[in-house]
Design a protein around this motif. Structure first.
Motif, PDB file in Angstrom:
ATOM      1  N   GLU A 152      25.663  36.695 -39.779  1.00  0.00           N
ATOM      2  CA  GLU A 152      25.307  35.518 -38.804  1.00  0.00           C
ATOM      3  C   GLU A 152      24.307  34.437 -40.013  1.00  0.00           C
ATOM      4  N   GLY A 153      24.338  33.350 -39.096  1.00  0.00           N
ATOM      5  CA  GLY A 153      23.494  32.366 -39.820  1.00  0.00           C
ATOM      6  C   GLY A 153      22.504  31.797 -38.957  1.00  0.00           C
ATOM      7  N   ILE A 212      20.290  29.641 -43.533  1.00  0.00           N
ATOM      8  CA  ILE A 212      20.018  30.924 -43.966  1.00  0.00           C
ATOM      9  C   ILE A 212      21.081  31.768 -43.398  1.00  0.00           C
ATOM     10  N   PHE A 213      21.937  32.582 -44.379  1.00  0.00           N
ATOM     11  CA  PHE A 213      23.043  33.546 -43.834  1.00  0.00           C
ATOM     12  C   PHE A 213      22.607  35.133 -44.433  1.00  0.00           C
ATOM     13  N   ASN A 214      23.031  35.945 -43.536  1.00  0.00           N
ATOM     14  CA  ASN A 214      23.213  37.377 -43.763  1.00  0.00           C
ATOM     15  C   ASN A 214      24.348  37.812 -44.077  1.00  0.00           C
ATOM     16  N   VAL A 215      24.984  37.745 -45.514  1.00  0.00           N
ATOM     17  CA  VAL A 215      26.244  38.389 -45.914  1.00  0.00           C
ATOM     18  C   VAL A 215      26.087  39.775 -46.210  1.00  0.00           C
ATOM     19  N   GLU A 216      26.440  40.930 -45.566  1.00  0.00           N
ATOM     20  CA  GLU A 216      26.340  42.189 -45.616  1.00  0.00           C
ATOM     21  C   GLU A 216      24.886  42.879 -46.220  1.00  0.00           C
ATOM     22  N   PRO A 237      25.746  20.693 -38.501  1.00  0.00           N
ATOM     23  CA  PRO A 237      24.631  21.822 -38.580  1.00  0.00           C
ATOM     24  C   PRO A 237      25.478  23.168 -39.190  1.00  0.00           C
ATOM     25  N   LEU A 238      25.536  23.388 -40.614  1.00  0.00           N
ATOM     26  CA  LEU A 238      25.981  24.611 -40.982  1.00  0.00           C
ATOM     27  C   LEU A 238      25.518  25.908 -40.723  1.00  0.00           C
ATOM     28  N   GLY A 239      24.032  26.014 -40.283  1.00  0.00           N
ATOM     29  CA  GLY A 239      23.577  27.267 -39.706  1.00  0.00           C
ATOM     30  C   GLY A 239      24.002  27.448 -38.364  1.00  0.00           C
ATOM     31  N   GLU A 240      24.998  26.708 -37.703  1.00  0.00           N
ATOM     32  CA  GLU A 240      25.453  27.025 -36.483  1.00  0.00           C
ATOM     33  C   GLU A 240      26.883  27.318 -36.753  1.00  0.00           C
ATOM     34  N   GLY A 241      27.443  27.197 -38.072  1.00  0.00           N
ATOM     35  CA  GLY A 241      28.754  27.654 -38.162  1.00  0.00           C
ATOM     36  C   GLY A 241      29.266  29.037 -38.161  1.00  0.00           C
ATOM     37  N   ASP A 242      30.424  29.475 -38.024  1.00  0.00           N
ATOM     38  CA  ASP A 242      31.001  30.720 -38.192  1.00  0.00           C
ATOM     39  C   ASP A 242      31.063  31.192 -39.864  1.00  0.00           C
ATOM     40  N   LEU A 243      30.263  32.448 -39.749  1.00  0.00           N
ATOM     41  CA  LEU A 243      30.502  32.851 -41.233  1.00  0.00           C
ATOM     42  C   LEU A 243      31.413  34.099 -41.390  1.00  0.00           C
ATOM     43  N   GLU A 244      32.326  33.831 -42.208  1.00  0.00           N
ATOM     44  CA  GLU A 244      33.512  34.947 -42.423  1.00  0.00           C
ATOM     45  C   GLU A 244      33.109  35.464 -43.759  1.00  0.00           C
ATOM     46  N   GLY A 245      32.738  36.712 -44.199  1.00  0.00           N
ATOM     47  CA  GLY A 245      32.410  37.059 -45.481  1.00  0.00           C
ATOM     48  C   GLY A 245      31.375  36.217 -45.869  1.00  0.00           C
TER      49      GLY A 245
END
Ligand code: FES
Length: 108
Positions: free
Chosen positions: A23-24, A36-40, A56-64
């Motif tokens: 998530e971001g 801010i992103f949590n990657v594993e 707004p990248l914090g609202e974007g989808d995080l894939e890996g």
């Protein structure tokens, strides 16, 4: 002092449990909008503002470790701030550290 590099101070922006892996989230640090992103389980921070048209990248989808802008789908590696499609497209990254249960970011 003139000419000296001032080290940015770390500021607490959230608790670790506020952001699940994959998530971001957007936070304001020193008047700047930071994603801010949590990657594993590891936390990364980049500018929230997409280099295309400010999405707004914090609202974007995080894939890996790749986030996709929600507006027109430009992609960025959240560890480097660099686009995997076009290496000339690069966003500012910020150092993140964990203090106890706090996630802290250093933004000048
Ligand atoms: S504003 Fe991000 S892709 Fe267009």
């Amino acid at each position: 002092m003139k000419g000296m590099t001032v080290m940015a101070e770390y500021r607490s922006v959230m608790q670790k449990e506020d952001l699940s892996p994959g998530e971001g989230k957007t936070v304001m640090v020193n008047g700047r909008s930071v994603a801010i992103f949590n990657v594993e389980g590891a936390y990364y921070a980049i500018d929230n503002t997409c280099a295309h048209r400010g999405g707004p990248l914090g609202e974007g989808d995080l894939e890996g470790d790749i986030v996709t802008c929600p507006w027109h789908y430009w992609e960025y590696n959240v560890k480097t701030g660099v686009s995997p499609i076009n290496p000339d497209v690069r966003l500012q990254t910020y150092p993140v550290r964990i203090q106890g249960s706090d996630v802290q970011v250093a933004v000048e």
